[in-house]
Every structure is written in C-alpha cells, then in structure tokens.
Design an enzyme around this catalytic site. Sequence first.
Site, mmCIF file in Angstrom:
data_model
loop_
_atom_site.group_PDB
_atom_site.id
_atom_site.type_symbol
_atom_site.label_atom_id
_atom_site.label_comp_id
_atom_site.label_asym_id
_atom_site.label_seq_id
_atom_site.Cartn_x
_atom_site.Cartn_y
_atom_site.Cartn_z
ATOM 1 N N MET A 57 -4.012 -6.664 -7.271
ATOM 2 C CA MET A 57 -3.431 -7.704 -8.122
ATOM 3 C C MET A 57 -4.454 -8.671 -8.721
ATOM 4 O O MET A 57 -4.101 -9.771 -9.119
ATOM 5 C CB MET A 57 -2.385 -8.488 -7.320
ATOM 6 C CG MET A 57 -1.239 -7.628 -6.828
ATOM 7 S SD MET A 57 -0.398 -6.767 -8.192
ATOM 8 C CE MET A 57 0.975 -6.034 -7.299
ATOM 9 N N GLY A 105 0.775 -1.242 0.000
ATOM 10 C CA GLY A 105 0.000 0.000 0.000
ATOM 11 C C GLY A 105 0.803 1.286 0.000
ATOM 12 O O GLY A 105 0.326 2.309 0.486
ATOM 13 N N THR A 106 2.004 1.275 -0.604
ATOM 14 C CA THR A 106 2.736 2.554 -0.651
ATOM 15 C C THR A 106 2.043 3.542 -1.591
ATOM 16 O O THR A 106 2.104 4.758 -1.365
ATOM 17 C CB THR A 106 4.201 2.368 -1.083
ATOM 18 O OG1 THR A 106 4.261 1.847 -2.405
ATOM 19 C CG2 THR A 106 4.951 1.454 -0.134
ATOM 20 N N ASN A 107 1.387 3.048 -2.619
ATOM 21 C CA ASN A 107 0.636 3.969 -3.493
ATOM 22 C C ASN A 107 -0.586 4.517 -2.774
ATOM 23 O O ASN A 107 -0.945 5.681 -2.960
ATOM 24 C CB ASN A 107 0.245 3.275 -4.801
ATOM 25 C CG ASN A 107 1.388 3.284 -5.798
ATOM 26 O OD1 ASN A 107 1.735 4.330 -6.343
ATOM 27 N ND2 ASN A 107 1.998 2.124 -6.001
ATOM 28 N N ILE A 149 -7.557 -9.283 -11.582
ATOM 29 C CA ILE A 149 -8.217 -8.744 -12.780
ATOM 30 C C ILE A 149 -9.724 -8.898 -12.582
ATOM 31 O O ILE A 149 -10.203 -9.955 -12.174
ATOM 32 C CB ILE A 149 -7.736 -9.495 -14.038
ATOM 33 C CG1 ILE A 149 -6.249 -9.215 -14.266
ATOM 34 C CG2 ILE A 149 -8.561 -9.089 -15.257
ATOM 35 C CD1 ILE A 149 -5.622 -10.031 -15.370
ATOM 36 N N LEU A 150 -10.463 -7.821 -12.840
ATOM 37 C CA LEU A 150 -11.926 -7.868 -12.726
ATOM 38 C C LEU A 150 -12.509 -7.892 -14.139
ATOM 39 O O LEU A 150 -11.924 -7.332 -15.065
ATOM 40 C CB LEU A 150 -12.437 -6.646 -11.955
ATOM 41 C CG LEU A 150 -11.910 -6.508 -10.518
ATOM 42 C CD1 LEU A 150 -12.320 -5.165 -9.926
ATOM 43 C CD2 LEU A 150 -12.400 -7.654 -9.638
ATOM 44 N N ASN A 185 -5.779 2.693 -12.906
ATOM 45 C CA ASN A 185 -4.776 1.760 -12.389
ATOM 46 C C ASN A 185 -3.397 2.380 -12.558
ATOM 47 O O ASN A 185 -3.144 3.100 -13.523
ATOM 48 C CB ASN A 185 -4.841 0.462 -13.204
ATOM 49 C CG ASN A 185 -3.756 -0.536 -12.832
ATOM 50 O OD1 ASN A 185 -3.514 -0.791 -11.651
ATOM 51 N ND2 ASN A 185 -3.092 -1.103 -13.820
ATOM 52 N N HIS A 208 0.444 1.260 -13.230
ATOM 53 C CA HIS A 208 1.234 0.107 -13.676
ATOM 54 C C HIS A 208 2.717 0.500 -13.667
ATOM 55 O O HIS A 208 3.072 1.575 -14.163
ATOM 56 C CB HIS A 208 0.801 -0.320 -15.081
ATOM 57 C CG HIS A 208 1.548 -1.525 -15.555
ATOM 58 N ND1 HIS A 208 1.268 -2.797 -15.082
ATOM 59 C CD2 HIS A 208 2.595 -1.655 -16.409
ATOM 60 C CE1 HIS A 208 2.108 -3.653 -15.648
ATOM 61 N NE2 HIS A 208 2.926 -2.991 -16.440
HETATM 62 C C1 GAR Z 1 3.309 -1.062 -7.405
HETATM 63 O O1 GAR Z 1 4.582 -1.007 -7.994
HETATM 64 C C2 GAR Z 1 2.232 -1.086 -8.479
HETATM 65 O O2 GAR Z 1 2.524 -0.277 -9.573
HETATM 66 C C3 GAR Z 1 2.250 -2.542 -8.879
HETATM 67 O O3 GAR Z 1 2.424 -3.237 -7.664
HETATM 68 C C4 GAR Z 1 3.110 -2.417 -6.709
HETATM 69 C C5 GAR Z 1 2.244 -2.302 -5.464
HETATM 70 O O4 GAR Z 1 2.895 -1.600 -4.453
HETATM 71 N N1 GAR Z 1 1.046 -2.890 -9.551
HETATM 72 C C6 GAR Z 1 1.003 -3.787 -10.534
HETATM 73 O O5 GAR Z 1 1.953 -4.444 -10.888
HETATM 74 C C7 GAR Z 1 -0.371 -3.962 -11.174
HETATM 75 N N2 GAR Z 1 -0.247 -4.648 -12.437
HETATM 76 P P1 GAR Z 1 2.092 -0.899 -3.249
HETATM 77 O O6 GAR Z 1 1.139 -1.946 -2.647
HETATM 78 O O7 GAR Z 1 3.179 -0.543 -2.290
HETATM 79 O O8 GAR Z 1 1.367 0.289 -3.780
#
Ligand code: GAR
Length: 208
Positions: free
Chosen positions: A92, A13-15, A94-95, A109, A111
């Site tokens: 992670m 969940g850093t994003n 796909i819906l 999203n 990516h």
């Molecule tokens: C992030 O790098 C995000 O872009 C990627 O997973 C990581 C999640 O980090 N997402 C994908 O690969 C989706 N296809 P987070 O949980 O720390 O945000």
Amino acid sequence: MSKRIAVLVSGGGTNLQALIDAAKRGELGNGKITCVISSKADAYALTRAEENGIKTRTLIRKEYADIASYSRAMRDLLLQEEVDLVVYAGFMTILDENVCDAFQYKMINVHPALIPSFCGKGYYGLHVHEEALKKGVKVSGATVHFVTAECDAGPIILQKAVEVAEDDTPETLQKRIMEQAEWKILPKAVQLFCDDRISVENNKTYIK
Ligand code: GAR
C-alpha cells in the site's frame, strides 16, 4: 538459473498465499519467491511467509520521513536481495522513480479493478470497491500491470472481469474479485514474466 522474486506486502497477504500455492503446484515457471518484504510490522502476510519457510524483511514506512528516503531504502534492499522480479501483493505504499527506474518492467502490481477505472492515488483496498458500487458498475475485476512512477499507469499485463451483484457490499465484491480474478491472474502474470514471455513496446505488453 531461476528468477528471484521479492513479494512486497502490507496486510493480510491472500495474494501472497496465492503465489505460494502456485509455486507449490509448480506454476510459477522459472520463478522462486526468495523474500517477502513488508511495510508494516504486524502484517499477517509475514506469518504466511514464515510458515512457508520464506525469508522475511520489514521496511516500516512510518520510520521514514518521506517517500524519497523510503524508496531509496527499498531500492537498496531489493538490490541487496538480488531480485529479478518485484511483486506488489497488497503493498500500500507508492515508491518513487528511484525504485521504478532501477527495476523498469521488473515490478508488477495487482490492482482490484479494471484499470483505467477506479485507480490512481487514493484507490486502494476496500475503497476501490466502495467507489465501484457507488458508480453502479455492472462489471469490475482485477488488473496486473507493470509498476511505473505514475500510480497504476504502467503497461497492463493481464485483466479479468467479474460481475457485480445488486446486493454486493464492498466486502462481498472484494472477496469475489479476489477469488475469481486476483488470485488467478497474479500467479499467471508472474509465470509469464519468469518464463520471459512478456515484452513491452510503446507502453503496451505483448505475450508470447
Ligand atoms: C487486494 O485486493 C489488492 O488487489 C489490493 O489490496 C488487497 C490486498 O489483499 N491492492 C491495492 O488496492 C493496491 N492499490 P491481500 O493482502 O490479502 O493480498
């Protein structure tokens, strides 16, 4: 009235944290995170939400037989939460079109690569960076796009390039792309959406 945002998560969940921090700085425009939904019970993202007083829900992927039944449950939950925008932040799963059609151009999203490189089914998390390093690209980055039923193929909203170093590992490249690209363009795209500044025509976005 402010726009209600649901953030979908599966991991660290850093994003999500970047979105929470942007909201605190008043940088999500007319948007407010009203709910965080996790596909995994032990996602640390849930703790981040709780620490910031945001409502959490879990919809555990492995409790559903297939993507269709999981998607129906997710669509119903999102409708119940009356959300205006759905943000995949390290989500992670796909819906299917059940959700994508109900929320057309209302789901975005992030990516961790420059789409159309290193994207599509099977390209997620660290694996994306492993493939970028295997190919020897000199530049990678991140993309924020609208979610459609086809994985990673919806209209692109924002992209940011990041240099690859010769001694990068998947972990160091992931960290640099998160810091320099993802944590910046995801909140920015949410702000643009919430301020009604994004339009879509012929599968392309235009920013007003
Ligand atoms: C992030 O790098 C995000 O872009 C990627 O997973 C990581 C999640 O980090 N997402 C994908 O690969 C989706 N296809 P987070 O949980 O720390 O945000």
